[in-house]
Design a protein around this motif. Structure first.
Motif, PDB file in Angstrom:
ATOM      1  N   GLU A 147       1.064  -1.286   0.483  1.00  0.00           N
ATOM      2  CA  GLU A 147      -0.066   0.171   0.108  1.00  0.00           C
ATOM      3  C   GLU A 147       0.838   1.239   0.105  1.00  0.00           C
ATOM      4  O   GLU A 147       1.426   1.561   0.735  1.00  0.00           O
ATOM      5  CB  GLU A 147      -0.576   0.105   1.598  1.00  0.00           C
ATOM      6  N   LYS A 148       0.356   2.115  -0.610  1.00  0.00           N
ATOM      7  CA  LYS A 148       1.017   3.151  -1.340  1.00  0.00           C
ATOM      8  C   LYS A 148       0.625   4.175   0.268  1.00  0.00           C
ATOM      9  O   LYS A 148      -0.758   4.224   0.514  1.00  0.00           O
ATOM     10  CB  LYS A 148       1.263   4.368  -1.771  1.00  0.00           C
ATOM     11  N   LEU A 149       2.049   5.192   0.918  1.00  0.00           N
ATOM     12  CA  LEU A 149       1.397   5.713   1.696  1.00  0.00           C
ATOM     13  C   LEU A 149       0.378   7.074   1.691  1.00  0.00           C
ATOM     14  O   LEU A 149       2.022   7.653   1.044  1.00  0.00           O
ATOM     15  CB  LEU A 149       2.150   5.966   3.458  1.00  0.00           C
ATOM     16  N   GLY A 174       6.144  -0.536  13.825  1.00  0.00           N
ATOM     17  CA  GLY A 174       6.026  -0.940  14.980  1.00  0.00           C
ATOM     18  C   GLY A 174       4.607  -1.200  14.662  1.00  0.00           C
ATOM     19  O   GLY A 174       4.309  -1.393  14.503  1.00  0.00           O
ATOM     20  N   TYR A 175       4.147  -1.592  16.462  1.00  0.00           N
ATOM     21  CA  TYR A 175       2.876  -2.734  16.847  1.00  0.00           C
ATOM     22  C   TYR A 175       2.683  -1.970  17.915  1.00  0.00           C
ATOM     23  O   TYR A 175       3.436  -2.451  19.133  1.00  0.00           O
ATOM     24  CB  TYR A 175       3.553  -4.231  16.827  1.00  0.00           C
ATOM     25  N   MET A 204       2.472  10.616  13.227  1.00  0.00           N
ATOM     26  CA  MET A 204       1.663   8.675  13.175  1.00  0.00           C
ATOM     27  C   MET A 204       0.717   8.539  12.478  1.00  0.00           C
ATOM     28  O   MET A 204      -0.150   9.223  12.180  1.00  0.00           O
ATOM     29  CB  MET A 204       2.081   8.157  14.607  1.00  0.00           C
ATOM     30  N   ARG A 205       0.495   6.628  12.307  1.00  0.00           N
ATOM     31  CA  ARG A 205      -0.887   6.743  11.977  1.00  0.00           C
ATOM     32  C   ARG A 205      -0.927   5.123  12.183  1.00  0.00           C
ATOM     33  O   ARG A 205       0.145   4.693  11.650  1.00  0.00           O
ATOM     34  CB  ARG A 205      -1.350   6.942  10.651  1.00  0.00           C
ATOM     35  N   TYR A 206      -2.316   4.680  12.208  1.00  0.00           N
ATOM     36  CA  TYR A 206      -2.391   3.121  12.701  1.00  0.00           C
ATOM     37  C   TYR A 206      -2.056   2.501  10.567  1.00  0.00           C
ATOM     38  O   TYR A 206      -2.918   3.502  10.140  1.00  0.00           O
ATOM     39  CB  TYR A 206      -3.351   2.576  13.436  1.00  0.00           C
ATOM     40  N   VAL A 209       1.734   0.984  14.006  1.00  0.00           N
ATOM     41  CA  VAL A 209       2.160   2.148  13.984  1.00  0.00           C
ATOM     42  C   VAL A 209       2.907   2.115  13.023  1.00  0.00           C
ATOM     43  O   VAL A 209       3.925   1.455  12.755  1.00  0.00           O
ATOM     44  CB  VAL A 209       2.923   2.359  15.484  1.00  0.00           C
ATOM     45  N   VAL A 210       3.130   3.009  12.026  1.00  0.00           N
ATOM     46  CA  VAL A 210       4.248   4.116  11.232  1.00  0.00           C
ATOM     47  C   VAL A 210       4.488   5.246  11.679  1.00  0.00           C
ATOM     48  O   VAL A 210       3.219   5.977  11.481  1.00  0.00           O
ATOM     49  CB  VAL A 210       3.347   3.618   9.910  1.00  0.00           C
TER      50      VAL A 210
END
Length: 520
Positions: free
Chosen positions: A247-249, A271-272, A302-304, A280-281
């Motif tokens: 997926e392209k962020l 992360g998670y 950040m974003r989930y 988590v990005v």
């Protein structure tokens, strides 16, 4: 009868005369007695309010403070004061709303009530229905040990198997059990995250030599089945290379008018969050950077993975500048290396010590950054320093350009309450002099450790090889094709392509709603 303020409540009144209302409460235990809560006399109310409220069915809904919320058979909601003497407060009338006007008739049965926010399903859940069959449960115990690609292919056998392997219950079970088996790391190549194809190293016909003029990709180590990466043009992506999903962020929109510098390798991390049960990005960007004055401003978003938009962390940005090095996720935290070129000299205790910035991903939104002391790299300034996760432990790799060696330090004795109490010790010493110039400490990075034999997988972006720390032997498993081109002066010039190799973690996690399936 109803429940009021956690107690059994009886509302008693004469329908024809319309009052008074007697409300009695009972605590529920053996020693409790009925106690009168209040007596409400509507004869003191204005005639208009009483005519509106009067009904054959009146019952209390809830109590807040000294007021009681009540409803009538005509779905009129009003609040009364337990102390009495005050007119009722009309909160809802169906005839005042176009949607409900004229739809209700006076009735003896309740037609209006309260509800609670809940995700509890009515009846059996989909997972309970799927796993109700003994045969399905038996096949689940078998399939959870197989590789993710094999499970994906077997999901086409029948509808029952497909329904089973797509449940969250099976995906979580597969992630645990498939990772328990000792397998050699599975490596795939990530090309252009938009138009390229990831390919297995044993399928070299699908691998092409990318343009040497292009900057290499940067892709993280696996984190709960997903990897995150960046391209030099500022494109970030999250992927499951084992399942050919990516997926392209979306590019964060900056509304402050700052000059954003996104082009550095440490900008994207994965992360998670155990609390949210989601990846988590975290994305970093410099809005100001001056190497001469060592001044900078760092922004953090950040974003989930399951959500759409970036959001700024409520915590302040990292208290130290972040270096242009790929971060690592270990022990529930994301770790970045501190950029010594932007750190004030007085804040550095030793020229040989390195520092790390850590972000706890357990409920990442509410967490704060931490500063922890790294190992003492005696060759600091004569080589590279990188952070990596090996066999689940946080490691720091320090290269020595002069000796052509890499020392791998492992953090041990980690205390979650005090990371500064961690003890660093050398776990591996890698000597590359005999394997130069194909492998040098300056261009070699560590990808992982083979659990079957303890060999370390090394990557130079042109060669992949397993290094045996016991014998010092190095086995190259893949190298990029080399072509000799004729230069202007007639001499032969060697052209070397580069690649981005990632380790796949057995996982069925996929970006289902927005993912793009790649062939390969």
């Amino acid at each position: 009868m109803t429940k009021l303020d956690g107690c059994l409540c009886v509302c008693q009144y004469v329908r024809r005369s319309g009052g008074p209302f007697h409300l009695w409460l009972h605590g529920g235990d053996e020693t409790a007695r009925w106690e009168k809560l209040c007596c409400i006399d509507p004869t003191s109310w204005p005639d208009g309010d009483w005519r509106l409220i009067r009904s054959r069915s009146i019952a209390p809904l809830c109590m807040y403070g000294k007021k009681i919320l009540m409803r009538t058979g005509r779905c009129v909601v009003f609040a009364v004061d337990t102390t009495g003497g005050r007119a009722p407060e009309i909160l809802f009338r169906p005839d005042e709303h176009e949607v409900t006007a004229g739809e209700f008739e006076d009735t003896c049965y309740p037609t209006l009530g309260l509800y609670e926010e809940s995700l509890v399903p009515v009846g059996r859940t989909v997972e309970e229905i799927v796993f109700s069959s003994p045969a399905t449960r038996a096949w689940s115990d078998v399939l959870k040990w197989l590789p993710a690609r094999t499970v994906s292919e077997l999901s086409l056998v029948c509808r029952e198997w497909r329904a089973m392997v797509t449940t969250d219950r099976f995906i979580r079970s597969h992630a645990v059990h498939a990772s328990m088996l000792a397998r050699s790391p599975r490596v795939r190549f990530v090309m252009d995250p938009v138009g390229g194809l990831p390919a297995d190293i044993d399928r070299t016909d699908e691998v092409y030599d990318p343009d040497i003029s292009a900057m290499p990709f940067v892709c993280s180590q696996p984190c709960h089945g997903l990897n995150v990466g960046s391209f030099s043009r500022g494109l970030d992506f999250v992927c499951n290379p084992g399942m050919d999903y990516h997926e392209k962020l979306p590019v964060p929109v900056d509304g402050g008018g700052d000059n954003i510098n996104d082009i550095f390798y440490g900008r994207i991390a994965l992360g998670y969050d155990e609390e949210e049960d989601d990846h988590v990005v975290v994305r970093l960007a410099y809005t100001e950077k001056n190497l001469e004055t060592r001044s900078y401003k760092l922004r953090c978003l950040m974003r989930y993975v399951k959500r759409q938009e970036w959001s700024p962390l409520p915590t302040p940005p990292p208290p130290r500048p972040v270096a242009s090095a790929t971060p690592a996720y270990a022990n529930g935290k994301i770790y970045w290396l501190v950029d010594r070129a932007l750190t004030p000299p007085e804040s550095t205790t030793s020229l040989t010590m390195c520092e790390l910035v850590a972000l706890d991903c357990h409920n990442a939104v509410a967490c704060h950054y931490e500063i922890m002391q790294g190992p003492s790299c005696s060759a600091h300034g004569r080589g590279r320093v990188s952070v990596v996760r090996l066999q689940g432990a946080l490691c720091v790799a320090c290269s020595d350009r002069d000796a052509n060696t890499i020392d791998v330090w492992t953090m041990k004795g980690n205390d979650d309450d005090d990371d500064n109490a961690a003890v660093w010790s050398i776990e591996y010493h890698i000597e590359l002099a005999e394997h130069s110039p194909e492998y040098t400490s300056e261009k070699t990075t560590l990808m992982g450790v083979d659990p079957t034999n303890g060999r370390i997988l090394l990557n130079t972006e042109q060669s992949l090889g397993y290094y045996d720390p016991k014998t010092g032997e190095l086995e190259t498993i893949y190298r990029v094709n080399r072509m000799c081109q004729e230069a202007n002066d007639g001499s032969g010039a060697l052209y070397d392509g580069r690649f981005c190799a990632v380790i796949c973690q057995e996982s069925l996690v996929a970006i289902r709603s927005r993912g793009i399936k790649l062939s390969g």
